[in-house]
Structures are given as C-alpha cells and as structure tokens.
Design a protein around this motif. Sequence first.
Motif, PDB file in Angstrom:
ATOM      1  N   ASP A  16     -41.328  37.556  13.293  1.00  0.00           N
ATOM      2  CA  ASP A  16     -39.890  37.279  13.272  1.00  0.00           C
ATOM      3  C   ASP A  16     -39.656  35.882  13.848  1.00  0.00           C
ATOM      4  O   ASP A  16     -39.898  35.650  15.028  1.00  0.00           O
ATOM      5  N   ASP A  73     -39.842  36.269  17.802  1.00  0.00           N
ATOM      6  CA  ASP A  73     -41.252  36.282  18.179  1.00  0.00           C
ATOM      7  C   ASP A  73     -41.855  34.886  18.243  1.00  0.00           C
ATOM      8  O   ASP A  73     -41.717  34.100  17.300  1.00  0.00           O
ATOM      9  N   GLN A  77     -42.478  38.023  22.449  1.00  0.00           N
ATOM     10  CA  GLN A  77     -41.145  37.493  22.232  1.00  0.00           C
ATOM     11  C   GLN A  77     -40.896  36.264  23.097  1.00  0.00           C
ATOM     12  O   GLN A  77     -41.535  36.069  24.129  1.00  0.00           O
ATOM     13  N   TRP A 119     -44.955  47.638  12.219  1.00  0.00           N
ATOM     14  CA  TRP A 119     -44.246  47.134  11.045  1.00  0.00           C
ATOM     15  C   TRP A 119     -44.397  48.181   9.949  1.00  0.00           C
ATOM     16  O   TRP A 119     -45.506  48.430   9.463  1.00  0.00           O
ATOM     17  N   THR A 129     -39.164  46.957  11.698  1.00  0.00           N
ATOM     18  CA  THR A 129     -39.984  46.568  12.842  1.00  0.00           C
ATOM     19  C   THR A 129     -39.638  47.473  14.015  1.00  0.00           C
ATOM     20  O   THR A 129     -38.500  47.468  14.488  1.00  0.00           O
TER      21      THR A 129
END
Length: 489
Positions: A219, A223, A243, A253, A259
């Motif tokens: 992401d 992330d 993150q 996932w 997610t």
Amino acid sequence: MHASLSSLGIPTALLAGLLANTLSAQAGSYTIIDIGDLAPAGSHDGTNAAGINELGHVAALTGDGTGGYIPVLYRDGQLINLGGFPGENIGGGGKGVNNLDQVSGWSMSPYPSGGFQSEPFVWTEGEGMTNPINDEPTNWSGEAWDVNDAGQMVFTTKGGFFDPATGFKRINFGGVGGYWRTWDLNEDGVVSGSAFGPSGQINAFRYDSATDTITNLNDPVLDHHSDAYGLNDLGDIAGWALQFGPSQSGVVWTADGQTLRLPVGDLGVNQIQGTAEHINNHGDVVGLDSFPGPHAGNPDFEPLGWVTFQATEASPVVKTNLLSLVDPAAVAYWRRLHPFEINDRGEICGLGVAQAWIGDGSGGARGFLMVPNTPDRFRSLSRSLPGVNGHPVLVAKGTLEPGTAVEMGLYKAAPNASGFLMLGLDTVYAPLKGGVLVPAAFSAGGSILPTLTDGIGGVSLTSTWPAGIPANLDIVAQYWIADAAGAEG
C-alpha cells in the motif's frame, strides 16, 4: 460431463467425545515433536523444519555433527537423508515438499573457479537429486524454496520460476524493482514474494504464472515496506507490512483484494513486531511476534510463535501462543517456537529453541512438528483438476458434534455452471470423464444432488449436524462441475 473436481472425506468415527478441532474457531491442544537430527550417535546438532505437505511430511535440514548440514525429509517419524547431486554429497537443506514427497531445497556444489556454491535442487524418491535449471546459460546459485504437485518451483533470489513444461524464467517485475525474491507458490502456479524498488522500498507481490501478471501488494500510502511469504490454493497470502511510523504487523492479502492487518502486541506487551508466515485453505495463519532488538535473555522479550484459526472470517482475529497449546513438559523443553507453515490438517512445522541445548554450538535450534490431538474430521482424498478458474478448492468446517453447524464450500470452480454433489459411504477411485470418481455415489447409501455455482464459481452449504449418526462411518463428498477447460468439458 466434467472436469473440475474436488473431494473431501469426513471420518465421522471421530465424532464422539470431541469438543473442538483445528477446523473450528477454537484452539485445541497439540502434541509437539522434535524431529531429531542425523548427528553421530551420542551427540546432537541443530535442525530446521521448513515446509510441510498435506500428509504431514516435512522438508528440513539437520546438522551432521561436524558443522555441515544434510537435506532431509521427515516422514512417519523417520529422517530420510536426501544426499546430494550425483557424485557430490557436500551438504544442503530441504525447504519445500509437495504431496508427491518431492523435496525442493539447496545443496552445495563445487564452484568452477574454486570453492563451493549453493545450487537449487528437486529430490524425487527413487531418482535422487537434480538441479532443474542446470542448463541455465549463467552459473546460477540459489535455493529452490518450494515445489508444487505439478513440479513448478520458485527460487529465493532473482525472481526465479520453473515449470517442467516451459522451463526456467526470471519473473518480469517491470518498474517494481531490480532485486527480487520468490518465496512460495500454490497448485495453480500463483507465486508470492517481494521486490526492492529503486529507493530501497520492499514491495510484496503476487505473480500469476498462467497469465504472466504481477500485482504489487504494497500500500503506497500506509506501507513503507512489505513482504509476501506463504499462500494457499485460494490465492490468499500471508506476510508482513511495515507501516510509516514504524509499526510492523502480520498481514493477509486475500484473493479478492482485501488487506487484513493482524493485531500485534496482544500476546505480550514487548512483542511489537509481527510477521504472518503461512496460511492454509481454511484461513488458519501461523506467524511470529517479536521485539526488534537485543533482549539479553529476558523471557519477557522472547519471540512468540502463534496461530490464529479462520483469520479470513474471524472478527476480531484472535491469536494463540503456540506454547499454550502443548503440555507442561513440552513447555519446559521448548523455550520458543517460530512456525513456518500450517497444512489443512492443522499440522505446523517450524524452528524451535530447546531450553537444555541453548549453550551448545547449535544454539538449541531444533526443527519441530506440531500435530493436533483432536484429529481433523475433514480429510482431503484427491486433488482437483484445473478448470477456467484454476484448481477448484473444497473446504469443510465444523466440529461434527450433534446440533452444531457444519459448512462446506466449493471455491474457484467455473462460474454459473451446473454440476453434481456426489456423496458415498465408501471410496471407489474409478476413472470417469477424464477425472477420478472418488465417492461410491452409485452404491447403497450414496446420493447424487444437482448443484449450480454462483457468479464467481462457488457453492456454499450450511446445515446442522444431526444426532444419531453412527461411529465408524465415513461420508465421502465430491463435486463434479461442467467446465469448458476440463478434460471432457
């Protein structure tokens, strides 16, 4: 009329007196096994249990007592020495094992200019060890991390993928990055792994070998880094994401694009870094929570191996410390457990630390196998044939206690297709329409029920398990679905 089939056996002899099993959302107890080693008699050495198949057989490595390693297959309580390449027996390790007991891994081999290098291998019983990419134009080193039942393989470095029909290729990641690793693959040749971007960012990915397409799972907003480890036949992938913050958590996932971020710190206040290692077809996930730094032997900072059952359906997700599932004697023996894989029977393999051997040269490293004390009520009897959605998957859940819910779901079959659910009280394994008929559906007690898949190729059945079903009774279920990509449609 077929040719996508999937089968599941239901041994109801296990019904009486059981309260929970690994297919339910409850955590049952486990027996944990030290797989042993091949060090000389009177001594011991480190081991590592890396991969497990649906038979409970484990790909592993063991120390030889002299500082070297031996690739092994742990099967039915015995370690089988896989040896080395013909004319060589320098050492190596097993990484993955399919349901045919073919093992993938690495083995040391002389380097042309001197010294040694690790080379990927596949080991087949009766044939020994071979390098599947030995004809590569460059002298390529690495590890074969996993092998599926079709003989497809993945390699941890350089994005390697091998198919017996088409040969070796390096997956094209386009602009995702220039350094990549492939960790796992399922029966449809879907691959999980990671690639490093130009800025050093690690991107988790899913690669579909059938369509030669790659999906970046990282992401870009949430992330900083991510990595995709183990996956199931539905296409769900377990891994981790760091993150911006930073805070690393285990992640699933899902095949439908969701997610799922698993909780971190719920098992111990100091374990603030989470990793999900593997997911089976029931959505059960194993992983590790840890403290990212030295802990000087303080048990409050020890890494904690965990399992969570049906993580893709549970709300909230509840993780269970693996050491809480074994008896006190096992807790005294094992200091910590790092699980690597879980199969559909709920069996877990991994790397543990034995308390008594921490001070030896191996650091107490021991491969382990955890086996549920309550055997699964549901047992797979055959693999499915591929169709338009790949290999269909049949999953059942429930304790089979009278009055409790039981569910059976078919996934990845042809969409909006007609077919039959065949039931029997025995198996026949008879050839039919390019496949194999498993249940004795045409014998006494058998049934054939018409069915229709939904728009994404699924069928979901929910019922209540009735009272009065006798012990020592097996019920065998199998779907036959019309499929244009099947052997005979």
